[in-house]
Design a protein around this motif. Structure first.
Motif, PDB file in Angstrom:
ATOM      1  N   TRP A 306      80.184  86.997 126.173  1.00 33.13           N
ATOM      2  CA  TRP A 306      81.266  88.009 125.790  1.00 33.13           C
ATOM      3  C   TRP A 306      81.165  89.252 126.379  1.00 33.13           C
ATOM      4  O   TRP A 306      80.049  89.809 126.482  1.00 33.13           O
ATOM      5  CB  TRP A 306      81.531  87.860 124.214  1.00 33.13           C
ATOM      6  CG  TRP A 306      82.063  86.722 123.702  1.00 33.13           C
ATOM      7  CD1 TRP A 306      81.521  85.619 123.197  1.00 33.13           C
ATOM      8  CD2 TRP A 306      83.574  86.474 123.412  1.00 33.13           C
ATOM      9  NE1 TRP A 306      82.295  84.603 122.791  1.00 33.13           N
ATOM     10  CE2 TRP A 306      83.446  85.179 122.912  1.00 33.13           C
ATOM     11  CE3 TRP A 306      84.557  87.218 123.429  1.00 33.13           C
ATOM     12  CZ2 TRP A 306      84.828  84.409 122.589  1.00 33.13           C
ATOM     13  CZ3 TRP A 306      85.830  86.517 123.062  1.00 33.13           C
ATOM     14  CH2 TRP A 306      85.993  85.408 122.689  1.00 33.13           C
ATOM     15  N   SER A 308      82.498  93.487 126.265  1.00 31.30           N
ATOM     16  CA  SER A 308      83.260  94.513 125.519  1.00 31.30           C
ATOM     17  C   SER A 308      83.190  95.590 126.285  1.00 31.30           C
ATOM     18  O   SER A 308      82.785  95.924 127.414  1.00 31.30           O
ATOM     19  CB  SER A 308      82.470  94.894 124.102  1.00 31.30           C
ATOM     20  OG  SER A 308      81.157  95.367 124.507  1.00 31.30           O
ATOM     21  N   ARG A 368      77.260  89.505 122.683  1.00 30.34           N
ATOM     22  CA  ARG A 368      77.724  90.392 123.872  1.00 30.34           C
ATOM     23  C   ARG A 368      76.771  90.301 124.986  1.00 30.34           C
ATOM     24  O   ARG A 368      75.582  90.871 124.570  1.00 30.34           O
ATOM     25  CB  ARG A 368      78.354  91.526 123.315  1.00 30.34           C
ATOM     26  CG  ARG A 368      79.576  91.401 122.356  1.00 30.34           C
ATOM     27  CD  ARG A 368      79.787  92.909 122.109  1.00 30.34           C
ATOM     28  NE  ARG A 368      80.882  92.656 120.779  1.00 30.34           N
ATOM     29  CZ  ARG A 368      81.615  93.994 120.299  1.00 30.34           C
ATOM     30  NH1 ARG A 368      81.409  94.922 120.623  1.00 30.34           N
ATOM     31  NH2 ARG A 368      82.512  93.601 119.316  1.00 30.34           N
ATOM     32  N   ASP A 371      78.631  95.417 128.422  1.00 30.79           N
ATOM     33  CA  ASP A 371      79.618  96.461 128.190  1.00 30.79           C
ATOM     34  C   ASP A 371      80.063  97.226 129.273  1.00 30.79           C
ATOM     35  O   ASP A 371      79.623  97.836 130.119  1.00 30.79           O
ATOM     36  CB  ASP A 371      78.639  97.510 127.228  1.00 30.79           C
ATOM     37  CG  ASP A 371      79.621  98.008 126.026  1.00 30.79           C
ATOM     38  OD1 ASP A 371      80.903  97.565 125.936  1.00 30.79           O
ATOM     39  OD2 ASP A 371      79.090  98.778 125.233  1.00 30.79           O
ATOM     40  N   GLY A 386      89.854  94.160 123.235  1.00 28.57           N
ATOM     41  CA  GLY A 386      88.220  94.757 123.174  1.00 28.57           C
ATOM     42  C   GLY A 386      87.316  94.023 123.588  1.00 28.57           C
ATOM     43  O   GLY A 386      86.318  94.588 124.056  1.00 28.57           O
ATOM     44  N   VAL A 387      87.606  92.701 123.520  1.00 26.62           N
ATOM     45  CA  VAL A 387      86.493  91.698 123.895  1.00 26.62           C
ATOM     46  C   VAL A 387      87.195  90.560 124.769  1.00 26.62           C
ATOM     47  O   VAL A 387      88.502  90.350 124.464  1.00 26.62           O
ATOM     48  CB  VAL A 387      85.617  91.416 122.869  1.00 26.62           C
ATOM     49  CG1 VAL A 387      84.779  92.366 122.275  1.00 26.62           C
ATOM     50  CG2 VAL A 387      86.553  90.669 121.919  1.00 26.62           C
TER      51      VAL A 387
END
Length: 407
Positions: A306, A308, A368, A371, A386-387
């Protein structure tokens, strides 16, 4: 009584004698007077008279001819004047001309040459019906024995004609050298004049490409492009008229040999017969595509997880690499990849991808793996959520490879 009779007889005899004598004289006079008059024809005279007999008994006629005319006695025994035989004289009226054989008129000369200079180099411009069609320029330099020489050309105007000149020399004084612009212009002018005399079909005037087939160099460098070696031939019924090259071009040159060749061809078509213009040059090969440069990138590793993003609250702060964070740059934070590493990030929900550079550390949230900056998140379409689930491809150093056109 007897005396009276004798006197009367004497008077009668005298009267009779006198009458006889007068009659004879009158007959002689009439014979002379009844001689027919002779008519004559003379140029410019209505009162011409026959010439007097010559010493040989012959009579001279006008024009110098002599006709014999012997005397003949008439019935009374008197000699009459000779009859003169008159030869006919051809009369010519004033202002009347005898037609002479018609001399063939000289065919129209439609081409002329004017010599001048272009940038210090001798040049000659060919005019057809006073329209400039071609300009011939001499080569830049001709080296002979270490010295630069140019062909001698007298500046002036040369009318293309049929005057005789010494062998190897033209009317302008220029030598018959292929590099001499006046000689080349005169040769082309002679061909054009002949085409005009032959009533050439202007629709048969065409232009074709005459360049080399292998004109594209393996490694393009300045000065050896195909355009510099391209040549174009203007023809009429398959016969060459002129070759358009770097030394033979349009007077108001377009600085493109193909365009110069087309325009010169169309001017000749119009001036020699009003033919419509041509739009293409025959035989021109398809333009080759320039070499393509391809960037080769090696994928060192792949990950999934994931992603972000972070933005306004950190904009302008120092990142872990020491540079200031810019939310509008394509950068990202990773926990372990070296700074400067390039990573391709793909949104698995949308398929959108972006390449970012690692210049910070993070994220520090479980699950995550990266970023992203605000700019990178916007491209991936994850600003609202957001993700997003993503795949990461760690890229090695890129290599640029040049691929030639296979055609």
């Amino acid at each position: 009584m007897n005396q009276r009779l004798w006197n009367g007889l004497t008077a009668v005899l005298l009267t009779t004698a006198l009458s006889t004598t007068s009659s004879c004289q009158a007959q002689q006079t009439n014979a002379v007077a009844e001689e027919p008059e002779t008519s004559y024809s003379a140029v410019g005279s209505r009162d011409a008279r026959p010439s007097l007999p010559s010493q040989t008994g012959q009579k001279s006629l006008p024009g110098g001819s002599v006709v014999p005319s012997p005397s003949t006695p008439n019935q009374t025994g008197q000699t009459t004047l000779p009859q003169t035989e008159i030869q006919p004289v051809e009369a010519v009226k004033v202002g009347e001309y005898q037609s002479t054989a018609a001399t063939p008129t000289t065919a129209e000369t439609i081409a002329k040459i004017e010599t001048h200079e272009i940038g210090g180099r001798k040049a000659a411009t060919l005019y057809v019906r006073n329209i400039p069609v071609l300009t011939f320029v001499e080569p830049a330099t001709v080296t002979t024995g270490g010295h630069e020489a140019r062909p001698e050309i007298k500046v002036g105007q040369v009318e293309q004609g049929s005057s005789n000149h010494p062998q190897g020399q033209t009317a302008s004084g220029a030598s018959q050298s292929p590099g001499d612009p006046v000689w080349r212009a005169m040769a082309v002018a002679a061909r054009i004049n002949q085409l005009s005399r032959d009533n050439v079909n202007a629709n048969a005037i065409t232009v074709r490409w005459n360049g080399a087939q292998n004109s594209t160099p393996a490694k393009p460098t300045a000065g050896n492009s195909r355009a510099m070696r391209d040549r174009y031939i203007i023809q009429a019924d398959g016969r060459d008229i002129v070759e358009i090259d770097s030394q033979t071009r349009l007077p108001d040159t377009t600085r493109n040999l193909a365009q110069d060749a087309l325009q010169a061809t169309n001017r000749l078509r119009r001036l020699l017969g009003g033919a419509p213009p041509v739009r293409e040059i025959a035989g021109v090969p398809a333009p080759s595509r320039p070499p393509q440069q391809v960037s080769l990138v090696t994928v060192l590793s792949r990950f999934r997880g994931w992603a972000s993003w972070y933005g306004p609250g950190f904009h302008g702060n120092r990142s872990a690499s020491g540079e200031r964070y810019n939310q509008n740059a394509l950068t990202a934070a990773h926990r372990s990849l070296p700074f400067g590493t390039r990573v391709r990030v793909t949104n698995l929900n949308t398929g959108a991808s972006v390449i970012v550079r690692i210049n910070d550390r993070g994220p520090f949230v479980r699950g995550r793996i990266i970023d992203l900056s605000a700019a990178a998140a916007r491209i991936l379409g994850m600003m609202g959520s957001g993700v997003a689930p993503v795949s990461l491809e760690v890229l090695g150093p890129s290599q640029t490879i040049t691929i030639e056109d296979p055609s």
